[in-house]
Motif scaffolding. Structure first.
Motif, PDB file in Angstrom:
ATOM      1  N   LEU A  21       0.833  -1.213   0.000  1.00  0.00           N
ATOM      2  CA  LEU A  21       0.000   0.000   0.000  1.00  0.00           C
ATOM      3  C   LEU A  21       0.864   1.258   0.000  1.00  0.00           C
ATOM      4  O   LEU A  21       0.620   2.198  -0.766  1.00  0.00           O
ATOM      5  CB  LEU A  21      -0.916   0.017   1.225  1.00  0.00           C
ATOM      6  N   LEU A  22       1.861   1.280   0.860  1.00  0.00           N
ATOM      7  CA  LEU A  22       2.729   2.456   0.950  1.00  0.00           C
ATOM      8  C   LEU A  22       3.535   2.647  -0.334  1.00  0.00           C
ATOM      9  O   LEU A  22       3.735   3.783  -0.783  1.00  0.00           O
ATOM     10  CB  LEU A  22       3.656   2.342   2.163  1.00  0.00           C
ATOM     11  N   PHE A  23       3.977   1.555  -0.935  1.00  0.00           N
ATOM     12  CA  PHE A  23       4.713   1.642  -2.192  1.00  0.00           C
ATOM     13  C   PHE A  23       3.864   2.322  -3.257  1.00  0.00           C
ATOM     14  O   PHE A  23       4.309   3.265  -3.919  1.00  0.00           O
ATOM     15  CB  PHE A  23       5.139   0.239  -2.647  1.00  0.00           C
ATOM     16  N   PHE A  24       2.633   1.864  -3.428  1.00  0.00           N
ATOM     17  CA  PHE A  24       1.775   2.448  -4.457  1.00  0.00           C
ATOM     18  C   PHE A  24       1.330   3.858  -4.099  1.00  0.00           C
ATOM     19  O   PHE A  24       1.217   4.720  -4.971  1.00  0.00           O
ATOM     20  CB  PHE A  24       0.577   1.543  -4.755  1.00  0.00           C
ATOM     21  N   LEU A  25       1.088   4.119  -2.823  1.00  0.00           N
ATOM     22  CA  LEU A  25       0.713   5.464  -2.392  1.00  0.00           C
ATOM     23  C   LEU A  25       1.797   6.472  -2.775  1.00  0.00           C
ATOM     24  O   LEU A  25       1.502   7.540  -3.320  1.00  0.00           O
ATOM     25  CB  LEU A  25       0.486   5.494  -0.874  1.00  0.00           C
TER      26      LEU A  25
END
Length: 124
Positions: A109-113
């Motif tokens: 999630l953090l990677f894509f965010l």
């Protein structure tokens, strides 16, 4: 028929986004973006209601016009993800494979965010 399917999809996306406010595994923002897109094709009234919402409206309008996010929004979302996933990981004490799964999901999630482009600053 297409209009009705878009309305149903928008309603489902909105519902999942709303639930995502309280459950860390359901990301709110992508579902609200999807809901806005579906409602833009099916219900101008619901589309405007989302765009005029005091909590998410500005972010949705920015996404529709520029496909960007503010850095402050990313930071806020990062904190929410970290806190909510940390609570979930703590609750799953001694269930190491579930804890590892949550860590991996949070990292994804953090990677894509953080891959979402940030709004360009306007020159004075």
């Amino acid at each position: 028929m297409k209009k009705q399917l878009c309305f149903i999809a928008g309603s489902l996306a909105f519902s999942l986004g709303f639930i995502g406010i309280f459950l860390p595994l359901l990301p709110t923002t992508p579902f609200m973006i999807l809901a806005a897109g579906c409602f833009a094709k099916s219900s101008p009234r619901f589309h405007q209601a989302l765009l005029n919402n005091r909590f998410i409206g500005a972010d949705l309008r920015r996404w529709e016009s520029e496909r960007t996010m503010l850095r402050v929004t990313k930071i806020r979302a990062t904190w929410i993800i970290v806190v909510m996933f940390s609570i979930s990981i703590a609750i799953l004490y001694e269930r190491h494979w579930l804890q590892l799964m949550l860590i991996v999901i949070a990292a994804i999630l953090l990677f894509f965010l953080w891959r979402v482009p940030e709004q360009k600053t306007k020159a004075n």
